[in-house]
Design an enzyme around this catalytic site. Structure first.
Site, PDB file in Angstrom:
ATOM      1  N   LYS A  13      62.156  33.960  71.374  1.00  0.00           N
ATOM      2  CA  LYS A  13      60.715  34.178  71.495  1.00  0.00           C
ATOM      3  C   LYS A  13      60.173  33.656  72.814  1.00  0.00           C
ATOM      4  O   LYS A  13      59.276  34.271  73.400  1.00  0.00           O
ATOM      5  CB  LYS A  13      59.972  33.533  70.330  1.00  0.00           C
ATOM      6  CG  LYS A  13      59.978  32.010  70.297  1.00  0.00           C
ATOM      7  CD  LYS A  13      59.192  31.489  69.121  1.00  0.00           C
ATOM      8  CE  LYS A  13      59.202  29.972  69.070  1.00  0.00           C
ATOM      9  NZ  LYS A  13      58.583  29.354  70.246  1.00  0.00           N
ATOM     10  N   THR A  14      60.691  32.528  73.298  1.00  0.00           N
ATOM     11  CA  THR A  14      60.215  31.999  74.578  1.00  0.00           C
ATOM     12  C   THR A  14      60.559  32.952  75.707  1.00  0.00           C
ATOM     13  O   THR A  14      59.776  33.149  76.646  1.00  0.00           O
ATOM     14  CB  THR A  14      60.832  30.609  74.851  1.00  0.00           C
ATOM     15  OG1 THR A  14      60.529  29.741  73.757  1.00  0.00           O
ATOM     16  CG2 THR A  14      60.271  30.005  76.124  1.00  0.00           C
ATOM     17  N   ASP A  51      51.771  30.937  71.217  1.00  0.00           N
ATOM     18  CA  ASP A  51      53.090  30.634  70.668  1.00  0.00           C
ATOM     19  C   ASP A  51      52.925  29.920  69.322  1.00  0.00           C
ATOM     20  O   ASP A  51      51.888  29.313  69.048  1.00  0.00           O
ATOM     21  CB  ASP A  51      53.844  29.739  71.662  1.00  0.00           C
ATOM     22  CG  ASP A  51      55.323  29.650  71.355  1.00  0.00           C
ATOM     23  OD1 ASP A  51      55.807  30.388  70.473  1.00  0.00           O
ATOM     24  OD2 ASP A  51      56.016  28.835  72.006  1.00  0.00           O
ATOM     25  N   GLU A  52      53.947  29.968  68.478  1.00  0.00           N
ATOM     26  CA  GLU A  52      53.967  29.269  67.181  1.00  0.00           C
ATOM     27  C   GLU A  52      52.697  29.561  66.379  1.00  0.00           C
ATOM     28  O   GLU A  52      52.050  28.659  65.832  1.00  0.00           O
ATOM     29  CB  GLU A  52      54.116  27.752  67.401  1.00  0.00           C
ATOM     30  CG  GLU A  52      55.304  27.344  68.241  1.00  0.00           C
ATOM     31  CD  GLU A  52      56.638  27.462  67.519  1.00  0.00           C
ATOM     32  OE1 GLU A  52      56.667  28.019  66.409  1.00  0.00           O
ATOM     33  OE2 GLU A  52      57.650  27.010  68.073  1.00  0.00           O
ATOM     34  N   GLN A  93      59.022  29.466  59.464  1.00  0.00           N
ATOM     35  CA  GLN A  93      59.055  28.148  60.093  1.00  0.00           C
ATOM     36  C   GLN A  93      57.678  27.468  60.052  1.00  0.00           C
ATOM     37  O   GLN A  93      57.405  26.576  60.853  1.00  0.00           O
ATOM     38  CB  GLN A  93      59.544  28.247  61.531  1.00  0.00           C
ATOM     39  CG  GLN A  93      60.985  28.739  61.652  1.00  0.00           C
ATOM     40  CD  GLN A  93      61.494  28.691  63.082  1.00  0.00           C
ATOM     41  OE1 GLN A  93      61.766  27.628  63.637  1.00  0.00           O
ATOM     42  NE2 GLN A  93      61.620  29.856  63.687  1.00  0.00           N
ATOM     43  N   ARG A 113      68.456  24.571  63.261  1.00  0.00           N
ATOM     44  CA  ARG A 113      68.584  23.798  64.503  1.00  0.00           C
ATOM     45  C   ARG A 113      70.040  23.801  64.976  1.00  0.00           C
ATOM     46  O   ARG A 113      70.317  23.494  66.131  1.00  0.00           O
ATOM     47  CB  ARG A 113      68.153  22.336  64.305  1.00  0.00           C
ATOM     48  CG  ARG A 113      66.709  22.048  63.900  1.00  0.00           C
ATOM     49  CD  ARG A 113      65.707  22.798  64.715  1.00  0.00           C
ATOM     50  NE  ARG A 113      65.370  24.044  64.063  1.00  0.00           N
ATOM     51  CZ  ARG A 113      64.824  25.108  64.684  1.00  0.00           C
ATOM     52  NH1 ARG A 113      64.569  25.051  65.969  1.00  0.00           N
ATOM     53  NH2 ARG A 113      64.538  26.213  64.020  1.00  0.00           N
TER      54      ARG A 113
END
Length: 724
Positions: A32-33, A215-216, A246, A596
């Site tokens: 996504k980044t 973002d997020e 998430q 993670r």
């Protein structure tokens, strides 16, 4: 635009869809980044001025990463705003907050300073501190996240005494304005109020930001949601990236419905799913997919990878939490000795901070370097906050909490009675405490002895203030440390004083580094950057294994992850999972923990665990059961390793190796005693920690298991130990 070739089909679609509302549902590790930064780079290369682009992230680490990526992707990005929500709002308020009755040099209170103020208000109202302080802190934050002031919150306050809570809230707001201070929640709420009351200010930013990136998005709360809607309503070009799977911050106000309702809020939006994972192996993703599929409040997606299945999951069941910790650390030692991994590659993840103790003890016994995250931070240490309080008062003299914190630090004879007289006098006249000190103290009518003592601090403040006018950020910190007397305060040769001196030296170094990296920035800028720093900013900086809560590592990744304590009432937590919606959030926390991991994932639980002063028996976590059922779990064979690393096996000594340190201590009169040998098994007594046994000696450092407080690491050179 060669970087376009590095994008998959779905990522490329997100980059090229530049008009209107776009929601990218980005699974964990799906890039996504990369999509965010490439889209911004694409806009700039298409001729859009960076001045008209806004990017909002949730951590300083993400902000820095995005800035660095953009520097490699395109030129001419100057003028682009990339920041967290809080930093973005602080920047706007620094320019316009005078319209709301504050001055632009306002202080930003962190949770500690806000809590001290609430405690003082509760005490002054003669209420039960144990009953009301924590409760009032929670309700004030909850009210602000909902955009409600004291007069409106009383109708929705879920407390049996809403009138008392809202009375505390109202007094809190009065004191904050008198101190020219905002808390974290205020940064967002006051920006919303500013935009609502002064639409001409809102229009400035609506017109400027033609392209808005968030973002997020799954972590936005109600106020952040309103802010985004207000800014995006003019041009309509909003690009939101998030993953409902998430969303793990409901306990602090994040609303998963913000992302689930995106289609409703923007009916003509484009929705793009990113499901190809570039982080984890196939086996890890298979387990994570099986777990999260049990949730119902989600869009529905299935992560996959082209990189193969990788190592099988390792699931271990132990009888006690001690056996679990032993197994985890032995596995880690084996991984490190193999040469394939270094300490920074490994994380032990817990649901709650209280679970870290036994793992810390075992890591220490194996001499494996580690850091604990999600708990006490550098900038929360007392000596650090004391120095910062002096600097805050230089920027904002009305900062009452800063003044009260350091008016007698280092000690200068200003006791509680003198402080009480100052506070009472100022409060009766609706004045900031500094107004009394700095404007006519001698004419105040306070007792002569009180005036004399307060004048000592006033004169010190003016001395530092005058010196600071021509200095840069780093030299201001040096001046504060020297003139205030912190050197003398911590001049002792004991270990505590030594560590505090090191911490203060580190703080000065941080300020100097900030000044070098930001030559035009002010003291106010630096204080703001410190206040708005996050837990994750420190992780992975050095070669330390990370012991962390899952929430502390969201957004990070590690080659090897151990998720421990997988029992009912522990993970999922019995505190945070009282309804089905809360249980789904707990499952998302587990999903985040698992995703993670890049190469190896270990899951463990114990049948019994020592908590709250007793041994508890907890059933195996339902999450572990769900994963086992989905995978048809069979215990895998021990792992084999290839390769070498720069972190050599010699760094993990035999924990039973009996090193010896010869120490020489002094008695209370300073007379040196005869030298004594300290080795593994030596019984010692510490004036603060009590009696204990040395379990590790490594050079001049020792690890001591104290009967009262547990395991502590001490310097044998400075620690005031007595051999029993």
């Amino acid at each position: 635009m060669d970087w376009m070739n590095c994008l998959n089909e779905q990522q490329l679609q997100g980059v090229k869809q530049t008009q209107g509302a776009v929601l990218v549902v980005a699974g964990a590790g799906s890039g996504k980044t990369r999509v965010l930064t490439c889209r911004i780079a694409h806009l700039i290369e298409q001729g859009v001025s960076p001045y008209r682009i806004l990017a909002i992230t949730f951590t300083n680490k993400a902000t820095k990463e995005m800035q660095e990526r953009l520097e490699t992707l395109c030129n001419g990005a100057r003028g682009l705003w990339i920041s967290t929500f809080h930093s973005f709002c602080a920047r706007i308020l620094r320019s316009h907050i005078d319209r709301l009755g504050y001055t632009k040099d306002f202080s930003i209170y962190d949770d500690v300073e806000s809590g001290r103020l609430v405690k003082r208000i509760v005490k002054n109202k003669q209420l039960d501190e144990k009953l009301y302080v924590d409760k009032a802190i929670w309700h004030i934050s909850n009210a602000k996240n909902k955009g409600l002031g004291p007069e409106k919150y009383i109708d929705s306050c879920a407390d049996k005494n809403p009138d008392i809570i809202c009375d505390i809230y109202e007094k809190y707001e009065e004191e904050m304005q008198r101190a020219n201070a905002l808390d974290y929640d205020d940064l967002l709420l006051k920006t919303i109020i500013l935009f609502a009351q002064f639409p001409e200010v809102l229009r400035i930013y609506q017109e400027r930001f033609e392209y808005i990136h968030i973002d997020e998005y799954q972590d936005t709360n109600h106020i952040q949601y309103l802010l985004v809607r207000m800014l995006a309503s003019y041009h309509g070009n909003i690009f939101a990236v998030g993953d409902e799977d998430q969303s793990i911050y409901g306990w602090r106000g994040a609303d998963i419905n913000n992302i689930l309702s995106f289609r409703k809020d923007f009916p003509d939006c484009t929705v793009i799913k990113l499901e190809q994972n570039y982080r984890s192996t196939g086996n890890i993703l298979e387990a994570a997919n099986a777990l999260i599929a049990k949730n119902t409040t989600r869009f529905g997606k299935k992560l996959w990878t082209a990189e193969g299945k990788g190592a099988p999951l390792v699931i271990e069941d132990k009888s006690t939490d001690g056996e679990e910790a032993d197994w985890v650390v032995r596995e880690i030692a084996s991984l490190l000795r193999s040469g394939e991994y270094q300490p920074r590659d490994i994380a032990i993840l817990v649901r709650l901070n209280a679970l870290t103790g036994k793992f810390e003890e075992r890591l220490t016994s194996y001499n494996i370097p580690y850091k604990v995250f999600g708990g006490f931070k550098f900038f929360e240490r007392k000596e650090i906050k004391d120095v910062l309080a002096y600097c805050r008062l230089l920027v904002n003299p009305r900062d009452n909490e800063a003044l009260l914190r350091i008016i007698n630090v280092p000690k200068r004879g200003i006791g509680d009675v003198v402080v009480s007289q100052l506070v009472s006098y100022a409060s009766a006249r609706s004045m900031a405490y500094s107004e009394v000190l700095f404007s006519g103290l001698e004419q105040s009518g306070l007792p002569a002895t009180t005036i004399k003592k307060l004048a000592v601090f006033r004169d010190l403040y003016f001395d530092i203030f005058n010196r600071a006018q021509t200095l840069g950020v780093g030299d201001i910190f040096k001046t504060v440390v020297n003139q205030a007397g912190f050197g003398l305060m911590y001049a002792g040769e004991d270990e505590e004083s030594y560590n505090k001196r090191l911490n203060i030296d580190q703080l000065v170094q941080f300020a100097e580094e900030y000044e070098r990296d930001n030559p035009t920035s002010t003291l106010s800028d630096y204080l703001q950057s410190v206040t708005l720093s996050s837990d994750a900013d420190e992780i992975l900086e050095d070669n330390f294994l990370s012991v962390a809560t899952v929430h502390a590592v969201k957004g990070l990744e590690f080659p090897v992850v151990f998720v421990v304590g997988l029992e009912e009432n522990v993970f999922p937590s019995g505190v945070f999972s009282k309804s089905e919606l809360e249980m789904e959030e707990e499952r998302r926390v587990m999903y985040v923990a698992m995703t993670r991991a890049q190469k190896r994932l270990y899951l463990s639980h114990s049948a019994t665990r020592f908590r709250f002063g007793r041994v508890e028996s907890n059933a195996e976590s339902r999450f572990l059961c769900e994963i086992k059922d989905a995978l048809g779990y069979e215990k895998p064979r021990p792992a084999t390793f290839k390769g070498r690393s720069s972190w050599t096996p010699q760094n993990i000594p035999d924990p039973n190796k009996n090193q010896v340190y010869t120490a020489q201590y002094s008695n209370q009169s300073g007379v040196k005693k005869a030298p004594v040998e300290v080795r593994v098994g030596t019984k010692v007594r510490h004036p603060k920690f009590g009696e204990g046994t040395v379990i590790i000696v490594n050079g001049e450092n020792a690890t001591v298991a104290f009967e009262a407080v547990g395991v502590k690491q001490l310097s044998l050179r400075f620690a005031p130990l007595e051999i029993v």
